[in-house]
Write an enzyme that holds these catalytic residues in place. Structure first.
Site, PDB file in Angstrom:
ATOM      1  N   ASP A  28       0.833  -1.207   0.000  1.00  0.00           N
ATOM      2  CA  ASP A  28       0.000   0.000   0.000  1.00  0.00           C
ATOM      3  C   ASP A  28       0.865   1.254   0.000  1.00  0.00           C
ATOM      4  O   ASP A  28       1.979   1.256   0.521  1.00  0.00           O
ATOM      5  CB  ASP A  28      -0.914  -0.033   1.234  1.00  0.00           C
ATOM      6  CG  ASP A  28      -2.079   0.935   1.115  1.00  0.00           C
ATOM      7  OD1 ASP A  28      -2.363   1.398  -0.018  1.00  0.00           O
ATOM      8  OD2 ASP A  28      -2.707   1.232   2.145  1.00  0.00           O
ATOM      9  N   ASN A  30     -11.003  -2.456  -5.409  1.00  0.00           N
ATOM     10  CA  ASN A  30     -10.241  -1.483  -6.198  1.00  0.00           C
ATOM     11  C   ASN A  30     -10.892  -1.133  -7.543  1.00  0.00           C
ATOM     12  O   ASN A  30     -10.521  -0.140  -8.180  1.00  0.00           O
ATOM     13  CB  ASN A  30      -8.797  -1.947  -6.420  1.00  0.00           C
ATOM     14  CG  ASN A  30      -7.929  -1.889  -5.184  1.00  0.00           C
ATOM     15  OD1 ASN A  30      -7.031  -2.704  -4.981  1.00  0.00           O
ATOM     16  ND2 ASN A  30      -8.170  -0.905  -4.308  1.00  0.00           N
TER      17      ASN A  30
END
Ligand code: IPE
Ligand code: IPE
Ligand code: MG
Length: 243
Positions: free
Chosen positions: A27, A75
């Site tokens: 991330d 996502n």
């Protein structure tokens, strides 16, 4: 196992306590780019570059499975241009790196519902998996269109089709997951400082040791990985028992 004496000496790790399976939530690509006034996609590109040395280091340290969270079921709600760029980067990575990964003894696999990926990405994946299927040193498991809840629902639905009136056990459910046959992660790393799971491997991380670093994924290098493994080795795993 480490491959040479020099690798033993270079990193002060306890070779008898290496994690068998490392899972990483990669991330912070977007924030890495934004901090440099660059478009988010630059961060993703840099993030792909960061992955390669981590894969190699894990293989050389004797890790059996490395699972990396590359694209979640959530996502898809990002802007289409960003999603498209991520799919293109996946294909570029596979085209550029499969041969070298094969030479390193890495077998490429996936978890997640890859049937829903764009056909071009899916065929690049299938090609890379086919070419590396016989490699034995380490599994690089790419989590793509992966969500822990989605995985559990798909597993239960498959089980319902085949069951013979018997009750579901933990072993049976585990055998229907995308990770069937793989050991559970021992160490879960998340970059960028976020202290959450974001739907990653909900079943499998039941007893994983969690390591969060503020480092953004594009800056996560083998030194950082070794720091995480060192932290893992300093923990006492109890699995519910008393010491
Ligand atoms: C991780 O980086 C990569 C993917 C989720 C595909 P992000 O894109 O989430 O980066 P941040 O969290 O916005 O900085
Ligand atoms: C998790 O990161 C997914 C990947 C790294 C692929 P996100 O950036 O999507 O997670 P949230 O939205 O911060 O929880
Ligand atoms: Mg993020």
């Amino acid at each position: 196992m480490p491959t040479s004496e020099s690798e033993h000496q270079r990193v002060d790790l306890d070779w008898s306590r290496m994690p068998r399976h490392i899972a990483i939530i990669m991330d912070g690509n977007g924030r890495w780019a934004q901090a440099r006034n660059l478009p988010r996609v630059f961060g993703h590109r840099q993030g792909v570059l960061a992955l390669k040395p981590i894969v190699k280091t894990c293989a050389r340290l004797g890790v059996s499975v490395l699972t990396v969270y590359a694209f979640s079921t959530e996502n898809w709600i990002r802007p289409k241009a960003e999603v498209d760029a991520l799919m293109d980067l996946l294909m570029e990575f596979l085209r550029a790196e499969t041969a070298e990964l094969k030479m390193e003894g890495v077998s490429i696999r996936t978890i997640g519902d890859i049937a829903k990926l764009p056909p071009r990405a899916r065929s690049a994946l299938q090609e890379s998996m086919r070419r590396t299927a016989n490699e034995q040193r380490m599994i690089l498991n790419l989590a793509l269109n992966y969500g822990g809840r989605d995985e559990l629902v798909r597993a239960v639905n498959r089980w319902i089709q085949r069951r013979d009136n018997e009750a579901l056990t933990e072993e049976t459910l585990a055998s229907y997951l995308d990770t069937a046959g793989l050991p559970d992660p021992d160490l879960l790393i998340r970059s960028s400082g976020e202290e959450r799971i974001s739907n990653f491997m909900l079943w499998q991380i039941a007893y994983a040791e969690i390591y969060v670093t503020k480092t953004m994924w594009p800056d996560f290098d083998p030194e950082e990985l070794i720091k995480a493994i060192r932290a893992f080795q300093s923990r006492t795993r109890r699995f519910g028992a008393v010491e």
